[in-house]
Each structure stands twice: as C-alpha cells, then as structure tokens.
Design a protein around this motif. Structure first.
Motif, PDB file in Angstrom:
ATOM      1  N   ARG A  92       0.839  -1.195   0.000  1.00 43.01           N
ATOM      2  CA  ARG A  92       0.000   0.000   0.000  1.00 43.01           C
ATOM      3  C   ARG A  92       0.872   1.242   0.000  1.00 43.01           C
ATOM      4  O   ARG A  92       2.011   1.226   0.425  1.00 43.01           O
ATOM      5  N   ASP A  93       0.315   2.326  -0.485  1.00 40.56           N
ATOM      6  CA  ASP A  93       1.056   3.590  -0.479  1.00 40.56           C
ATOM      7  C   ASP A  93       1.353   4.003   0.950  1.00 40.56           C
ATOM      8  O   ASP A  93       0.480   4.000   1.809  1.00 40.56           O
ATOM      9  N   ALA A  94       2.583   4.361   1.183  1.00 40.79           N
ATOM     10  CA  ALA A  94       2.987   4.827   2.511  1.00 40.79           C
ATOM     11  C   ALA A  94       2.874   6.343   2.540  1.00 40.79           C
ATOM     12  O   ALA A  94       3.293   7.021   1.610  1.00 40.79           O
ATOM     13  N   PRO A  95       2.295   6.883   3.599  1.00 38.89           N
ATOM     14  CA  PRO A  95       2.202   8.335   3.703  1.00 38.89           C
ATOM     15  C   PRO A  95       3.588   8.941   3.854  1.00 38.89           C
ATOM     16  O   PRO A  95       4.491   8.348   4.421  1.00 38.89           O
ATOM     17  N   LYS A  96       3.741  10.137   3.305  1.00 39.64           N
ATOM     18  CA  LYS A  96       5.026  10.835   3.401  1.00 39.64           C
ATOM     19  C   LYS A  96       5.080  11.592   4.711  1.00 39.64           C
ATOM     20  O   LYS A  96       4.077  12.093   5.203  1.00 39.64           O
ATOM     21  N   THR A  97       6.273  11.682   5.238  1.00 39.49           N
ATOM     22  CA  THR A  97       6.469  12.465   6.450  1.00 39.49           C
ATOM     23  C   THR A  97       6.421  13.945   6.077  1.00 39.49           C
ATOM     24  O   THR A  97       6.626  14.307   4.909  1.00 39.49           O
ATOM     25  N   PRO A  98       6.165  14.828   7.035  1.00 34.23           N
ATOM     26  CA  PRO A  98       6.151  16.265   6.733  1.00 34.23           C
ATOM     27  C   PRO A  98       7.463  16.748   6.114  1.00 34.23           C
ATOM     28  O   PRO A  98       7.467  17.615   5.247  1.00 34.23           O
ATOM     29  N   ILE A  99       8.564  16.174   6.526  1.00 30.32           N
ATOM     30  CA  ILE A  99       9.853  16.574   5.966  1.00 30.32           C
ATOM     31  C   ILE A  99       9.947  16.169   4.499  1.00 30.32           C
ATOM     32  O   ILE A  99      10.394  16.954   3.653  1.00 30.32           O
ATOM     33  N   GLN A 100       9.498  14.943   4.177  1.00 25.68           N
ATOM     34  CA  GLN A 100       9.516  14.496   2.767  1.00 25.68           C
ATOM     35  C   GLN A 100       8.626  15.388   1.907  1.00 25.68           C
ATOM     36  O   GLN A 100       8.998  15.738   0.789  1.00 25.68           O
ATOM     37  N   GLU A 101       7.456  15.779   2.432  1.00 23.22           N
ATOM     38  CA  GLU A 101       6.550  16.649   1.687  1.00 23.22           C
ATOM     39  C   GLU A 101       7.196  18.013   1.454  1.00 23.22           C
ATOM     40  O   GLU A 101       7.093  18.575   0.375  1.00 23.22           O
ATOM     41  N   GLU A 102       7.869  18.544   2.463  1.00 17.56           N
ATOM     42  CA  GLU A 102       8.499  19.854   2.338  1.00 17.56           C
ATOM     43  C   GLU A 102       9.647  19.823   1.333  1.00 17.56           C
ATOM     44  O   GLU A 102       9.828  20.758   0.557  1.00 17.56           O
ATOM     45  N   LEU A 103      10.413  18.742   1.318  1.00 14.04           N
ATOM     46  CA  LEU A 103      11.535  18.632   0.391  1.00 14.04           C
ATOM     47  C   LEU A 103      11.066  18.518  -1.063  1.00 14.04           C
ATOM     48  O   LEU A 103      11.794  18.907  -1.971  1.00 14.04           O
TER      49      LEU A 103
END
Length: 105
Positions: A92-103
């Motif tokens: 399943r798709d793993a949610p991205k961490t806030p840091i991954q989203e910001e990068l």
C-alpha cells in the motif's frame, strides 16, 4: 520486534563455500558474529543444500517491507488506511512524512 533483512543475512554468509547445507550456514553465521535475528532467519530456512547466496536469499523469510525503509509510524498508517481489496499491507502507499513533503515542494 526487530527483523533481519536479506543483505544482513547474506553479509553473515560472505565466507561460506557453496554448496552448503543449513547446518553449515548456521555455523558460518555464528562464527561471523551474526545477530540473533540473522540466526533466527537462517533457522527458518528449509533443511536442504544451497548452491549459492541467491538460493539462501530466496529461502530466508524476512519482514515484507524490511527493504522499503518505512518507519513504524508509516507502516501503522498503511495498516489503518487500508487499500484495495487483496492488496498486501506492505504494498500500500505509505504516507510521506512532513519533511519528505516539504523537500518535494
């Protein structure tokens, strides 16, 4: 609970001369100072003769997403969110961490 991954298991067997049976693999892993998790993984393989490291890699049972680099929180969210019927949890798709989203921005 910690799990061994395939590279860790194969690393403990780098000095093995193939073909080798399960007992020889366990002895080699212990001699190389393998972790308890690696020894447990090798205890779980079928008692047969292995012709190569690739044979061992195919036989070792490891945590399904041990090579995906997901955090415990991401795996938990995968389990909570569900997915398509019949889709394994580790696919399943793993949610991205806030840091991954910001990068990515």
């Amino acid at each position: 609970m910690a799990h061994a991954d395939v590279p860790e298991v194969l690393g403990a067997l780098r000095d093995v001369d193939f073909p080798a049976d399960k007992d020889q693999l366990l002895t080699a892993a212990r001699t190389a100072g393998a972790s308890d998790e690696v020894v447990k993984a090798l205890r779980g393989i079928p008692p047969e003769e292995y012709t190569s490291r690739e044979d061992v890699a195919r036989s070792v049972r490891v945590d399904p997403d041990s090579d995906l680099g997901h955090t415990a929180a991401q795996r938990a969210e995968q389990a909570r969110e569900g997915g398509e019927p019949g889709l394994s949890q580790h696919l399943r798709d793993a949610p991205k961490t806030p840091i991954q989203e910001e990068l990515e921005d």
